[in-house]
Design a protein around this motif. Structure first.
Motif, PDB file in Angstrom:
ATOM      1  N   SER A  67       0.864  -1.178   0.000  1.00 52.52           N
ATOM      2  CA  SER A  67       0.000   0.000   0.000  1.00 52.52           C
ATOM      3  C   SER A  67       0.899   1.226   0.000  1.00 52.52           C
ATOM      4  O   SER A  67       1.390   1.650   1.053  1.00 52.52           O
ATOM      5  N   PRO A  68       1.152   1.812  -1.163  1.00 52.49           N
ATOM      6  CA  PRO A  68       2.078   2.948  -1.241  1.00 52.49           C
ATOM      7  C   PRO A  68       1.474   4.221  -0.654  1.00 52.49           C
ATOM      8  O   PRO A  68       0.266   4.290  -0.410  1.00 52.49           O
ATOM      9  N   PRO A  69       2.299   5.227  -0.401  1.00 49.35           N
ATOM     10  CA  PRO A  69       1.773   6.516   0.065  1.00 49.35           C
ATOM     11  C   PRO A  69       0.756   7.066  -0.940  1.00 49.35           C
ATOM     12  O   PRO A  69       0.992   7.039  -2.146  1.00 49.35           O
ATOM     13  N   ILE A 101       7.631   9.526  -2.009  1.00 50.73           N
ATOM     14  CA  ILE A 101       6.565   9.452  -3.007  1.00 50.73           C
ATOM     15  C   ILE A 101       5.273   9.937  -2.376  1.00 50.73           C
ATOM     16  O   ILE A 101       4.969   9.629  -1.221  1.00 50.73           O
ATOM     17  N   GLY A 102       4.510  10.719  -3.143  1.00 53.54           N
ATOM     18  CA  GLY A 102       3.234  11.241  -2.680  1.00 53.54           C
ATOM     19  C   GLY A 102       3.172  12.750  -2.651  1.00 53.54           C
ATOM     20  O   GLY A 102       2.094  13.338  -2.630  1.00 53.54           O
ATOM     21  N   MET A 103       4.340  13.394  -2.687  1.00 53.38           N
ATOM     22  CA  MET A 103       4.389  14.844  -2.645  1.00 53.38           C
ATOM     23  C   MET A 103       4.746  15.464  -3.996  1.00 53.38           C
ATOM     24  O   MET A 103       5.212  16.609  -4.060  1.00 53.38           O
ATOM     25  N   GLU A 104       4.566  14.712  -5.069  1.00 52.04           N
ATOM     26  CA  GLU A 104       4.825  15.261  -6.404  1.00 52.04           C
ATOM     27  C   GLU A 104       3.874  16.426  -6.688  1.00 52.04           C
ATOM     28  O   GLU A 104       2.788  16.521  -6.103  1.00 52.04           O
ATOM     29  N   MET A 155       5.394   6.119  -9.466  1.00 48.63           N
ATOM     30  CA  MET A 155       4.893   4.812  -9.055  1.00 48.63           C
ATOM     31  C   MET A 155       5.199   3.747 -10.106  1.00 48.63           C
ATOM     32  O   MET A 155       5.558   2.611  -9.776  1.00 48.63           O
ATOM     33  N   VAL A 156       5.058   4.098 -11.361  1.00 44.79           N
ATOM     34  CA  VAL A 156       5.366   3.150 -12.435  1.00 44.79           C
ATOM     35  C   VAL A 156       6.829   2.732 -12.364  1.00 44.79           C
ATOM     36  O   VAL A 156       7.170   1.552 -12.559  1.00 44.79           O
ATOM     37  N   ASP A 209       7.222  -6.224   0.006  1.00 40.96           N
ATOM     38  CA  ASP A 209       6.503  -4.966   0.211  1.00 40.96           C
ATOM     39  C   ASP A 209       7.492  -3.818   0.044  1.00 40.96           C
ATOM     40  O   ASP A 209       8.323  -3.574   0.923  1.00 40.96           O
ATOM     41  N   PRO A 210       7.437  -3.087  -1.081  1.00 37.77           N
ATOM     42  CA  PRO A 210       8.386  -1.986  -1.303  1.00 37.77           C
ATOM     43  C   PRO A 210       8.066  -0.733  -0.501  1.00 37.77           C
ATOM     44  O   PRO A 210       8.852   0.212  -0.507  1.00 37.77           O
ATOM     45  N   PHE A 211       6.911  -0.710   0.157  1.00 32.39           N
ATOM     46  CA  PHE A 211       6.550   0.407   1.039  1.00 32.39           C
ATOM     47  C   PHE A 211       6.221  -0.199   2.399  1.00 32.39           C
ATOM     48  O   PHE A 211       5.067  -0.252   2.816  1.00 32.39           O
ATOM     49  N   MET A 212       7.240  -0.616   3.107  1.00 29.25           N
ATOM     50  CA  MET A 212       7.082  -1.480   4.269  1.00 29.25           C
ATOM     51  C   MET A 212       6.394  -0.800   5.447  1.00 29.25           C
ATOM     52  O   MET A 212       5.660  -1.436   6.204  1.00 29.25           O
TER      53      MET A 212
END
Length: 299
Positions: free
Chosen positions: A17-19, A32-35, A45-46, A255-258
């Protein structure tokens, strides 16, 4: 993950579940998430999931939980909440306040933007699963429903992939009418009527005669607080079917977003190994607390 690729390490499934876009500023460079735009967020994300692809088995799967965002009204001007001068989510100005190409109050559509972008990048988009939340976050909106769901996308590298359907089957609930139909079917089988015509089971419903049924695509899972975290965590009940269906016992779950380590904790509990990445070192104590047994841990 690029180092794992060089080492030839492969995971069987990725559950993550990424930011979410524009939701929280974690105060770390490269987060990631503040772009500045949703499109930049999707591109980032890609790139991440391109790395996931490289360390996933050819018959591997990706279970991706992602929430949506609204384009803000931008109507608060310079007002600052005295209780939360840095903003409730660690940011004084929302990234979604004003976005070029989006109208105020637009639902941005982040989940489907990401799903389609990953599909275009080579992933097979196999299913959208609805996470139904019986206890959603209250909203004060007056012109739409309170949001009570998020998406989980099931994606794969290949058209045929590892998927243990039996491990997540559900009990088949039989109503009185379904039980009667079952009895009628059995009572009539092989019998003959007054005209010496042999009865068959044709025409009798098969609904409800099975003890188990395939898991449906709407999962009702309550959100649960985690006492040691001031942020939302992945519910363990939401992760469990993904891991059961996505990896065999002893298989590796990535899980890359641990974050706080929920995926790793559930993977260990189910007899799987785990791999995890996390940018924010503040999560390390939480991870150590939740992951207490030996497993495959790589730097």
């Amino acid at each position: 993950m690029r180092k794992w690729k060089e080492q030839g390490i492969k995971a069987q499934t990725c559950v993550t579940s990424p930011p979410y876009y524009g939701l929280r500023d974690y105060g770390h460079d490269g987060q990631i998430g503040m772009e500045e735009t949703p499109e930049e967020y999707i591109a980032a994300m890609v790139e991440v999931f391109c790395c996931v692809w490289d360390v996933l088995e050819d018959d591997g799967t990706l279970w991706l939980n992602i929430g949506d965002s609204y384009c803000g009204t931008g109507s608060k001007g310079e007002w600052v909440d005295p209780k939360n001068p840095e903003g409730r989510n660690g940011q004084s100005v929302s990234k979604t306040q004003k976005l070029a190409g989006y109208k105020s109050k637009d639902l941005i559509g982040i989940p489907w933007m990401l799903a389609f972008a990953l599909r275009a990048d080579g992933w097979f988009l196999r299913q959208d699963i609805i996470w139904h939340k019986p206890n959603p976050m209250p909203e004060s909106v007056q012109d739409r429903c309170t949001k009570a769901h998020e998406y989980i996308f099931l994606m794969s590298k290949s058209p045929k992939y590892y998927y243990d359907i039996d491990s997540i089957k559900e009990e088949s609930l039989n109503t009185a009418e379904q039980q009667e139909a079952k009895r009628n079917k059995l009572d009539h089988k092989g019998q003959r009527d007054n005209g010496d015509m042999r009865h068959t089971t044709a025409g009798f419903t098969k609904t409800g005669i099975y003890e188990m049924k395939n898991k449906r695509s709407v999962w009702t899972v309550t959100t649960k607080p985690y006492a040691d975290a001031h942020f939302a965590t992945f519910p363990t009940d939401l992760i469990e079917p993904c891991i059961l269906a996505g990896a065999p016992v002893g298989g590796i779950v990535l899980d890359p977003f641990m974050g706080s380590g929920t995926t790793a904790q559930v993977a260990q509990h189910l007899g799987r190994q785990y791999l995890g990445c996390e940018l924010n070192p503040a999560y390390k104590p939480l991870q150590d607390k939740r992951i207490s047994q030996m497993s495959l841990v790589l730097e």
